[in-house]
Write a protein that holds these residues in place. Structure first.
Motif, PDB file in Angstrom:
ATOM      1  N   PHE A 117       0.895  -1.321  -0.002  1.00 35.67           N
ATOM      2  CA  PHE A 117       0.053   0.064   0.113  1.00 35.67           C
ATOM      3  C   PHE A 117       0.803   1.253   0.015  1.00 35.67           C
ATOM      4  CE2 PHE A 117      -3.211  -3.418   0.879  1.00 35.67           C
ATOM      5  CZ  PHE A 117      -4.248  -2.852   0.178  1.00 35.67           C
ATOM      6  N   LEU A 118       2.316   1.262  -0.028  1.00 31.36           N
ATOM      7  CA  LEU A 118       3.048   2.386  -0.273  1.00 31.36           C
ATOM      8  C   LEU A 118       3.205   2.705  -1.745  1.00 31.36           C
ATOM      9  CD1 LEU A 118       3.532   2.330   2.602  1.00 31.36           C
ATOM     10  CD2 LEU A 118       5.820   3.016   2.355  1.00 31.36           C
ATOM     11  N   GLY A 119       2.839   1.523  -2.610  1.00 34.33           N
ATOM     12  CA  GLY A 119       2.886   1.664  -4.294  1.00 34.33           C
ATOM     13  C   GLY A 119       4.089   1.011  -4.604  1.00 34.33           C
ATOM     14  N   TYR A 120       3.928   1.318  -6.027  1.00 31.05           N
ATOM     15  CA  TYR A 120       5.019   0.128  -6.730  1.00 31.05           C
ATOM     16  C   TYR A 120       6.272   0.601  -6.545  1.00 31.05           C
ATOM     17  CZ  TYR A 120       6.808  -2.114 -10.975  1.00 31.05           C
ATOM     18  OH  TYR A 120       7.370  -3.088 -11.693  1.00 31.05           O
ATOM     19  N   ASP A 121       6.806   1.624  -6.171  1.00 32.23           N
ATOM     20  CA  ASP A 121       8.291   1.727  -5.793  1.00 32.23           C
ATOM     21  C   ASP A 121       8.754   1.259  -4.590  1.00 32.23           C
ATOM     22  OD1 ASP A 121       6.863   3.788  -4.302  1.00 32.23           O
ATOM     23  OD2 ASP A 121       8.293   5.433  -4.533  1.00 32.23           O
ATOM     24  N   SER A 122       7.708   0.994  -3.468  1.00 34.06           N
ATOM     25  CA  SER A 122       7.771   0.187  -2.387  1.00 34.06           C
ATOM     26  C   SER A 122       8.079  -1.267  -2.554  1.00 34.06           C
ATOM     27  CB  SER A 122       7.008   0.426  -1.344  1.00 34.06           C
ATOM     28  OG  SER A 122       5.655  -0.300  -1.723  1.00 34.06           O
ATOM     29  N   ILE A 123       7.733  -1.896  -3.656  1.00 39.84           N
ATOM     30  CA  ILE A 123       8.079  -3.332  -3.994  1.00 39.84           C
ATOM     31  C   ILE A 123       9.132  -3.647  -4.728  1.00 39.84           C
ATOM     32  CG2 ILE A 123       5.426  -3.878  -3.315  1.00 39.84           C
ATOM     33  CD1 ILE A 123       5.248  -4.417  -6.393  1.00 39.84           C
ATOM     34  N   GLU A 124       9.718  -2.632  -5.696  1.00 39.24           N
ATOM     35  CA  GLU A 124      10.890  -2.634  -6.699  1.00 39.24           C
ATOM     36  C   GLU A 124      11.951  -3.115  -5.895  1.00 39.24           C
ATOM     37  OE1 GLU A 124      10.485   0.441 -10.451  1.00 39.24           O
ATOM     38  OE2 GLU A 124      10.286   1.412  -8.497  1.00 39.24           O
ATOM     39  N   PRO A 125      12.116  -2.911  -4.787  1.00 41.91           N
ATOM     40  CA  PRO A 125      13.502  -3.549  -4.268  1.00 41.91           C
ATOM     41  C   PRO A 125      13.642  -4.910  -4.260  1.00 41.91           C
ATOM     42  CG  PRO A 125      13.153  -1.383  -3.088  1.00 41.91           C
ATOM     43  CD  PRO A 125      11.910  -1.760  -3.949  1.00 41.91           C
ATOM     44  N   PHE A 126      12.491  -5.517  -4.244  1.00 44.42           N
ATOM     45  CA  PHE A 126      12.246  -6.912  -4.149  1.00 44.42           C
ATOM     46  C   PHE A 126      12.165  -7.676  -5.345  1.00 44.42           C
ATOM     47  CE2 PHE A 126      10.964  -5.643   0.077  1.00 44.42           C
ATOM     48  CZ  PHE A 126      11.517  -6.662   0.832  1.00 44.42           C
ATOM     49  N   LEU A 127      12.217  -6.725  -6.846  1.00 41.24           N
ATOM     50  CA  LEU A 127      11.883  -7.394  -7.912  1.00 41.24           C
ATOM     51  C   LEU A 127      13.028  -7.718  -8.837  1.00 41.24           C
ATOM     52  CD1 LEU A 127       8.858  -5.078  -8.921  1.00 41.24           C
ATOM     53  CD2 LEU A 127       8.589  -7.427  -8.063  1.00 41.24           C
ATOM     54  N   GLY A 128      14.230  -7.553  -8.364  1.00 38.74           N
ATOM     55  CA  GLY A 128      15.446  -7.916  -9.115  1.00 38.74           C
ATOM     56  C   GLY A 128      15.988  -9.039  -8.713  1.00 38.74           C
ATOM     57  N   TRP A 129      15.449 -10.128  -8.044  1.00 40.43           N
ATOM     58  CA  TRP A 129      16.074 -11.153  -7.353  1.00 40.43           C
ATOM     59  C   TRP A 129      15.738 -12.407  -8.496  1.00 40.43           C
ATOM     60  CZ3 TRP A 129      19.270 -10.685  -3.210  1.00 40.43           C
ATOM     61  CH2 TRP A 129      19.368  -9.633  -2.517  1.00 40.43           C
ATOM     62  N   GLU A 130      16.623 -12.875  -9.104  1.00 41.79           N
ATOM     63  CA  GLU A 130      16.425 -14.061  -9.572  1.00 41.79           C
ATOM     64  C   GLU A 130      15.972 -15.281  -8.875  1.00 41.79           C
ATOM     65  OE1 GLU A 130      16.897 -14.617 -12.801  1.00 41.79           O
ATOM     66  OE2 GLU A 130      17.641 -12.669 -13.647  1.00 41.79           O
ATOM     67  N   GLY A 131      15.124 -15.956  -9.287  1.00 40.78           N
ATOM     68  CA  GLY A 131      14.612 -17.284  -8.496  1.00 40.78           C
ATOM     69  C   GLY A 131      13.793 -16.921  -7.253  1.00 40.78           C
ATOM     70  N   LYS A 132      13.516 -15.694  -6.914  1.00 39.67           N
ATOM     71  CA  LYS A 132      12.684 -15.323  -5.792  1.00 39.67           C
ATOM     72  C   LYS A 132      11.192 -15.044  -5.983  1.00 39.67           C
ATOM     73  CE  LYS A 132      16.396 -15.868  -3.000  1.00 39.67           C
ATOM     74  NZ  LYS A 132      16.501 -17.002  -2.450  1.00 39.67           N
ATOM     75  N   GLY A 133      10.206 -14.920  -5.099  1.00 42.29           N
ATOM     76  CA  GLY A 133       8.919 -14.709  -5.291  1.00 42.29           C
ATOM     77  C   GLY A 133       8.489 -13.651  -4.278  1.00 42.29           C
ATOM     78  N   ILE A 134       7.493 -12.828  -4.451  1.00 38.41           N
ATOM     79  CA  ILE A 134       6.663 -12.093  -3.432  1.00 38.41           C
ATOM     80  C   ILE A 134       5.382 -12.254  -3.643  1.00 38.41           C
ATOM     81  CG2 ILE A 134       8.626 -10.133  -3.527  1.00 38.41           C
ATOM     82  CD1 ILE A 134       6.623  -8.649  -5.204  1.00 38.41           C
ATOM     83  N   TYR A 135       4.741 -12.266  -2.378  1.00 38.58           N
ATOM     84  CA  TYR A 135       3.229 -12.125  -2.524  1.00 38.58           C
ATOM     85  C   TYR A 135       2.644 -11.042  -1.988  1.00 38.58           C
ATOM     86  CZ  TYR A 135       3.789 -17.236  -2.951  1.00 38.58           C
ATOM     87  OH  TYR A 135       3.993 -18.772  -3.542  1.00 38.58           O
ATOM     88  N   LEU A 136       1.988 -10.341  -2.653  1.00 41.87           N
ATOM     89  CA  LEU A 136       1.468  -8.938  -2.162  1.00 41.87           C
ATOM     90  C   LEU A 136       0.194  -9.119  -1.505  1.00 41.87           C
ATOM     91  CD1 LEU A 136       1.915  -7.026  -5.352  1.00 41.87           C
ATOM     92  CD2 LEU A 136       3.703  -6.966  -3.534  1.00 41.87           C
ATOM     93  N   LEU A 137      -0.184  -8.482  -0.537  1.00 39.20           N
ATOM     94  CA  LEU A 137      -1.465  -8.663   0.269  1.00 39.20           C
ATOM     95  C   LEU A 137      -2.590  -7.902  -0.579  1.00 39.20           C
ATOM     96  CD1 LEU A 137      -0.510  -7.474   3.842  1.00 39.20           C
ATOM     97  CD2 LEU A 137      -0.403  -9.955   2.827  1.00 39.20           C
ATOM     98  N   ALA A 138      -3.804  -8.888  -1.109  1.00 41.94           N
ATOM     99  CA  ALA A 138      -4.511  -8.501  -2.096  1.00 41.94           C
ATOM    100  C   ALA A 138      -5.988  -8.638  -1.203  1.00 41.94           C
ATOM    101  CB  ALA A 138      -4.586  -9.390  -3.163  1.00 41.94           C
ATOM    102  N   VAL A 139      -6.365  -9.817  -0.921  1.00 39.22           N
ATOM    103  CA  VAL A 139      -7.693  -9.876   0.029  1.00 39.22           C
ATOM    104  C   VAL A 139      -7.071 -10.800   1.233  1.00 39.22           C
ATOM    105  CG1 VAL A 139      -9.979 -10.608   0.175  1.00 39.22           C
ATOM    106  CG2 VAL A 139      -8.997  -9.760  -2.146  1.00 39.22           C
ATOM    107  N   THR A 140      -6.931 -10.381   2.206  1.00 34.43           N
ATOM    108  CA  THR A 140      -6.591 -11.158   3.638  1.00 34.43           C
ATOM    109  C   THR A 140      -7.671 -11.621   3.964  1.00 34.43           C
ATOM    110  OG1 THR A 140      -6.600  -9.030   4.694  1.00 34.43           O
ATOM    111  CG2 THR A 140      -4.772  -9.716   3.946  1.00 34.43           C
ATOM    112  N   SER A 141      -7.434 -12.755   5.122  1.00 36.65           N
ATOM    113  CA  SER A 141      -8.414 -13.407   5.402  1.00 36.65           C
ATOM    114  C   SER A 141      -9.425 -12.926   6.838  1.00 36.65           C
ATOM    115  CB  SER A 141      -8.048 -14.927   6.018  1.00 36.65           C
ATOM    116  OG  SER A 141      -6.923 -14.650   7.159  1.00 36.65           O
TER     117      SER A 141
END
Length: 257
Positions: A117-141
């Motif tokens: 919820f801080l926007g795209y630039d807040s997840i960008e540092p996680f996006l350049g890692w080969e073989g890794k994944g992120i899960y963004l909170l979309a609809v929580t339980s």
């Protein structure tokens, strides 16, 4: 190998979509009993686990010793099983860069949950890692997901669709890290049709009472995993960790038949 490919390979090898949540709660024996508890949990469930999901909050609640226990645990995990660190971090990009280094380089986990919820630039540092994944909170339980995530915007979209747009942007830009989403099973009805066919981390089964029917009937092809934490670690019955994990894995598999 990309993260989603590795996760799919593990699902294919085990025939299981079970994600074993790791939420240690020190009892009367204190914190020093936790490492043995976790060893028995991992030893008893890894063959049924498509992934493991340690939750940072439970380790942080034990203070510095809890962080040490988590580090020891991560170093001893079976290499066959992807590790999703449930951290839900959210900060400005410069700070996120250090979180990404901590989790992906120092601890070498395979994926991490992020609050987008801080926007795209807040997840960008996680996006350049080969073989890794992120899960963004979309609809929580939780029920509070209705306060923001499921609110409808003037253009007809829901807020969670702004979240999935971030993941789709990362995919379109060819980022090295795979982006998936957290979608709670308890709130999945009417939501799944609007979620891209990217990896899902699905909490809400077991103690939270979620129903697999909506997910199983959605016709998704992505390597989704369904998390069970208390239903394995603290079920309060006479079954072993292994028996509980096998029962949940079979229940999930049958729902997909």
């Amino acid at each position: 190998m990309r993260y989603a490919e590795r996760l799919q390979k593990r699902i294919d090898e085990t025939g299981s979509r079970l994600c074993v949540g790791i939420d240690p709660r020190p009892g009367d024996d204190g914190i020093e009993a936790v490492p043995d508890f976790l060893k028995r949990l991992i030893d008893g469930t890894w063959e049924q686990a498509a992934a493991f999901k340690p939750n940072m909050a439970y380790f942080e609640a034990m203070g510095l010793r809890g962080i040490e226990i988590l580090e020891e645990l991560l170093g001893a995990m079976p290499k066959e099983v992807p590790i999703i660190l449930d951290a839900k971090r959210s900060d400005i990009g410069e700070t996120q860069k250090y979180y990404a280094h901590s989790y992906f380089s120092h601890w070498n986990v395979d994926a991490v949950t992020l609050n987008p919820f801080l926007g795209y630039d807040s997840i960008e540092p996680f996006l350049g890692w080969e073989g890794k994944g992120i899960y963004l909170l979309a609809v929580t339980s939780n029920t509070g997901s209705a306060d923001f995530q499921r609110q409808q915007l003037a253009d007809g979209r829901s807020v969670f669709e702004l979240v999935t747009a971030l993941g789709e942007r990362a995919k379109a830009e060819g980022k090295a890290t795979d982006a998936g989403y957290v979608v709670g099973l308890t709130n999945a009805a009417g939501v799944l049709a609007k979620i891209p066919d990217s990896p899902l981390l699905v909490p809400g089964l077991g103690a939270q009472g979620g129903d697999l029917a909506d997910l199983a009937s959605a016709g998704r092809e992505a390597p989704d995993v369904i998390n069970v934490s208390r239903g394995i670690s603290y079920a309060g019955d006479e079954r072993s960790f292994s028996e509980r994990a096998r029962d949940w894995a079979e229940k999930i598999s049958k729902a997909y038949e």
